[in-house]
Scaffold this motif. Structure first.
Motif, PDB file in Angstrom:
ATOM      1  N   ILE A  32       2.325   7.454 -10.204  1.00  0.00           N
ATOM      2  CA  ILE A  32       3.051   6.750 -11.169  1.00  0.00           C
ATOM      3  C   ILE A  32       4.644   6.220 -10.423  1.00  0.00           C
ATOM      4  CG2 ILE A  32       4.405   9.127 -11.690  1.00  0.00           C
ATOM      5  CD1 ILE A  32       4.761   8.120 -14.853  1.00  0.00           C
ATOM      6  N   LEU A  33       4.951   5.091 -10.884  1.00  0.00           N
ATOM      7  CA  LEU A  33       6.252   4.609 -10.055  1.00  0.00           C
ATOM      8  C   LEU A  33       7.240   4.194 -11.445  1.00  0.00           C
ATOM      9  CD1 LEU A  33       8.045   3.257  -8.038  1.00  0.00           C
ATOM     10  CD2 LEU A  33       6.592   1.339  -7.879  1.00  0.00           C
ATOM     11  N   PRO A  47       7.550  -6.309  -0.117  1.00  0.00           N
ATOM     12  CA  PRO A  47       5.878  -6.415  -0.090  1.00  0.00           C
ATOM     13  C   PRO A  47       5.453  -4.934  -0.345  1.00  0.00           C
ATOM     14  CG  PRO A  47       6.798  -7.657   1.785  1.00  0.00           C
ATOM     15  CD  PRO A  47       7.943  -7.008   1.227  1.00  0.00           C
ATOM     16  N   GLN A  48       6.034  -3.928   0.201  1.00  0.00           N
ATOM     17  CA  GLN A  48       5.554  -2.520  -0.060  1.00  0.00           C
ATOM     18  C   GLN A  48       5.480  -2.335  -1.463  1.00  0.00           C
ATOM     19  OE1 GLN A  48       8.225   0.059   1.648  1.00  0.00           O
ATOM     20  NE2 GLN A  48       7.725   1.992   0.491  1.00  0.00           N
ATOM     21  N   TRP A  49       6.559  -2.580  -2.101  1.00  0.00           N
ATOM     22  CA  TRP A  49       6.701  -2.261  -3.668  1.00  0.00           C
ATOM     23  C   TRP A  49       5.810  -3.210  -4.635  1.00  0.00           C
ATOM     24  CZ3 TRP A  49       7.745   2.377  -4.306  1.00  0.00           C
ATOM     25  CH2 TRP A  49       8.527   3.209  -3.283  1.00  0.00           C
ATOM     26  N   GLU A  50       5.871  -4.440  -3.978  1.00  0.00           N
ATOM     27  CA  GLU A  50       4.777  -5.140  -4.918  1.00  0.00           C
ATOM     28  C   GLU A  50       3.331  -4.736  -4.527  1.00  0.00           C
ATOM     29  OE1 GLU A  50       5.568  -9.030  -2.978  1.00  0.00           O
ATOM     30  OE2 GLU A  50       7.108  -9.593  -4.546  1.00  0.00           O
ATOM     31  N   ASP A  72       9.749  -5.918 -10.540  1.00  0.00           N
ATOM     32  CA  ASP A  72      10.516  -5.083 -10.243  1.00  0.00           C
ATOM     33  C   ASP A  72      10.640  -4.663  -8.757  1.00  0.00           C
ATOM     34  OD1 ASP A  72      11.272  -4.560 -12.870  1.00  0.00           O
ATOM     35  OD2 ASP A  72       9.815  -2.512 -13.063  1.00  0.00           O
ATOM     36  N   ALA A  73       9.661  -5.306  -7.820  1.00  0.00           N
ATOM     37  CA  ALA A  73       9.607  -4.879  -6.357  1.00  0.00           C
ATOM     38  C   ALA A  73      11.295  -5.081  -6.030  1.00  0.00           C
ATOM     39  CB  ALA A  73       8.578  -5.674  -6.003  1.00  0.00           C
ATOM     40  N   GLY A 119       1.261  -3.211  -7.803  1.00  0.00           N
ATOM     41  CA  GLY A 119      -0.122  -3.972  -8.342  1.00  0.00           C
ATOM     42  C   GLY A 119      -1.093  -3.211  -8.280  1.00  0.00           C
ATOM     43  N   SER A 120      -1.232  -1.976  -7.459  1.00  0.00           N
ATOM     44  CA  SER A 120      -2.281  -1.154  -7.254  1.00  0.00           C
ATOM     45  C   SER A 120      -3.188  -0.644  -8.287  1.00  0.00           C
ATOM     46  CB  SER A 120      -1.732  -0.020  -6.029  1.00  0.00           C
ATOM     47  OG  SER A 120      -1.135   0.928  -6.964  1.00  0.00           O
ATOM     48  N   GLY A 121      -2.529  -0.476  -9.242  1.00  0.00           N
ATOM     49  CA  GLY A 121      -3.218   0.007 -10.451  1.00  0.00           C
ATOM     50  C   GLY A 121      -3.898   1.566 -10.029  1.00  0.00           C
TER      51      GLY A 121
END
Length: 179
Positions: A59-60, A45-48, A10-11, A52-54
């Motif tokens: 929430i996103l 990259p910011q959104w990836e 989705d990034a 992936g941060s967990g």
């Protein structure tokens, strides 16, 4: 329209909404050179990383059309600065211009609020550029301006306003919102 948790893949869609929303919303508010240099590719990259941060307390969410196109997103979690007496924060909410004032923003905020309530948070704030037309949206949802601060974007100082809710149920019960 489906509101769902963001997932791997989705990034790029989120980054596209992020950059296009900035370009349409902040024209005349932030310096033109800042807007001209925004690219989807630079934000991916910011959104990836965030996807992936967990992070359990964050929430996103994305608003996705039936064809799979992402047209909006919202993210929130624990208040980040600790300087104001609010537990939760709506970090960001962006919609493509053609989807604004359709009720999607209200749905996204509602889902972030529900997440914060599941985390036992009862209050929330969001930082918004003072001249952002969305200020009216937050006011209609019961947000009250409680603080301002100056930030620098590019070579320009702009004012941010913190809109706050001392009772998150106000966000969920506001029926007159037409963001």
């Amino acid at each position: 329209m489906q509101i769902r948790q963001a997932r791997q893949g989705d990034a790029e869609g989120i980054a596209y909404v992020h950059t296009e929303s900035w370009k349409s919303t902040y024209q005349g508010i932030v310096p033109d050179h800042v807007l001209h240099h925004l690219t989807t590719e630079s934000r991916v990259p910011q959104w990836e990383k965030q996807i992936g941060s967990g992070e359990k307390d964050q929430i996103l969410l994305v608003a996705e059309q039936q064809d799979g196109d992402i047209v909006g997103f919202a993210t929130g979690g624990k208040e980040r600065e600790g300087k104001l007496p609010y537990e939760g924060e709506l970090y960001a909410i962006y919609l493509l211009q053609s989807y604004q004032q359709s009720g999607i923003g209200r749905q996204l905020v509602g889902r972030v609020v529900q997440h914060l309530q599941r985390l036992q948070m009862r209050t929330m704030l969001i930082w918004v550029l003072e001249r952002n037309p969305a200020c009216r949206f937050y006011e209609k949802m019961g947000g009250i301006p409680v603080h301002t601060k100056r930030i620098r974007i590019g070579d320009k100082d702009v004012t941010e306003v913190a809109y706050a809710w001392s009772d998150l149920s106000v966000c969920l019960t506001s029926n007159e919102v037409d963001e």
